[in-house]
Design a protein around this motif. Structure first.
Motif, short mmCIF file in Angstrom:
data_model
loop_
_atom_site.label_atom_id
_atom_site.label_comp_id
_atom_site.label_asym_id
_atom_site.label_seq_id
_atom_site.Cartn_x
_atom_site.Cartn_y
_atom_site.Cartn_z
N THR A 71 0.82 -1.22 0.00
CA THR A 71 0.00 0.00 0.00
C THR A 71 0.86 1.27 0.00
OG1 THR A 71 -0.18 -0.19 2.42
CG2 THR A 71 -1.98 -1.09 1.11
N GLY A 79 -7.50 4.64 -3.76
CA GLY A 79 -8.41 4.53 -2.63
C GLY A 79 -9.21 3.25 -2.75
N MET A 80 -9.64 2.73 -1.62
CA MET A 80 -10.35 1.45 -1.62
C MET A 80 -11.64 1.56 -0.80
SD MET A 80 -9.33 -1.84 -2.65
CE MET A 80 -10.06 -3.46 -2.50
N VAL A 81 -12.72 1.04 -1.35
CA VAL A 81 -14.00 0.97 -0.65
C VAL A 81 -14.39 -0.50 -0.59
CG1 VAL A 81 -16.43 1.62 -0.66
CG2 VAL A 81 -14.70 3.26 -1.44
N ILE A 146 -17.21 5.99 0.99
CA ILE A 146 -16.83 6.63 -0.27
C ILE A 146 -16.25 8.02 0.00
CG2 ILE A 146 -17.72 7.57 -2.44
CD1 ILE A 146 -19.76 5.24 -2.42
N ARG A 148 -14.78 9.00 2.68
CA ARG A 148 -13.46 8.83 3.28
C ARG A 148 -12.41 8.48 2.22
NH1 ARG A 148 -12.76 4.21 7.70
NH2 ARG A 148 -13.13 3.00 5.81
N ALA A 149 -12.79 7.64 1.27
CA ALA A 149 -11.86 7.30 0.19
C ALA A 149 -11.52 8.53 -0.64
CB ALA A 149 -12.45 6.20 -0.69
N ILE A 157 -10.19 5.01 -7.53
CA ILE A 157 -10.92 4.42 -6.42
C ILE A 157 -11.35 3.02 -6.83
CG2 ILE A 157 -12.91 4.55 -4.88
CD1 ILE A 157 -12.87 7.52 -5.12
#
Length: 243
Positions: A71, A79-81, A146, A148-149, A157
């Motif tokens: 990472t 970014g990751m959701v 989302i 927060r990402a 994303i």
């Protein structure tokens, strides 16, 4: 437009089990790429490797020509959701967003709060700023995730089954938010079984089967033109409306 991600001969195994094999793929800036396929086809493993959450067994993933190995190597550009939201239950909605802004971007309290509120307004839940996650619906939790990402302004994303645990009405809320991001030109990778939702805004569909990309192309090609038995069988299984 420009190439953000290039994947060359990617393979991934867990013990002796091959999950991804000789996979090649590119992602251009502004694309919305939906990754579809049956459970166990390697979709989640693929995006976790792209995000640096899983080490690869062979081949390489390049982000702006720099190898993704963990990472940290993504430099916040991805970014990751996740499907289970991954919110901190003991933090308010606002603090879930301001904390990374203050700890990673070193923002002041005032700037972090202002940005968090702007992002919550963007996903239509500004009124939940002082609420705790346990008081939110699943769709609201995912919209917080989302926001927060988006807070760290990633170039890409990744959504890993973002609506798999939600009722259809709440899933619709989340996809409306993702659709809005697509209209703004946000580059996204979306792993999902919600075919009828993503076909409206995906620019490209990638069909995985047994760890390999078998078909890819624009939605119209994938859903209306290509004659591929494995793809058609999968679409029937997920009740795709055109089959």
């Amino acid at each position: 437009m420009g190439e953000l991600i290039k994947i060359n001969n990617l393979s991934k195994s867990f013990d002796e089990i091959k999950v991804l094999e000789s996979l090649n793929m590119q992602v251009e800036s502004g694309e919305v790429v939906a990754i579809i396929g049956a459970s166990g086809s390697g979709k989640s493993t693929l995006v976790r490797c792209i995000a640096g959450l899983e080490p690869v067994s062979g081949g390489e993933i390049l982000l702006h020509d720099t190898a993704v190995v963990n990472t940290a190597s993504t430099n916040g550009k991805i970014g990751m959701v996740f499907q289970n939201f991954n919110l901190f239950p003991h933090y308010t909605v606002g603090k879930n967003i301001t904390m990374p802004l203050k700890t990673i971007l070193k923002m002041s309290d005032d700037l972090a709060i202002a940005k968090a509120k702007a992002l919550l307004d963007k996903v239509h839940i500004l009124d939940k700023f002082d609420q705790y996650p346990n008081n939110l619906s699943g769709g609201q939790k995912q919209r917080v995730a989302i926001a927060r990402a988006l807070a760290l302004e990633p170039e890409i994303i990744i959504f890993d089954e973002p609506t798999s645990s939600l009722d259809p009405e709440l899933a619709h809320e989340v996809f409306e938010t993702i659709s809005d991001l697509a209209k703004e030109g946000q580059t996204m990778l979306i792993v999902t079984h919600q075919i009828n939702a993503i076909r409206r805004f995906a620019t490209r569909i990638v069909f995985l089967n047994q760890g390999k990309i078998e078909v890819e192309g624009a939605p119209d090609y994938i859903f209306n033109q290509v004659d591929h038995p494995n793809l058609h069988q999968f679409l029937k299984q997920v009740d795709f409306e055109d089959l």
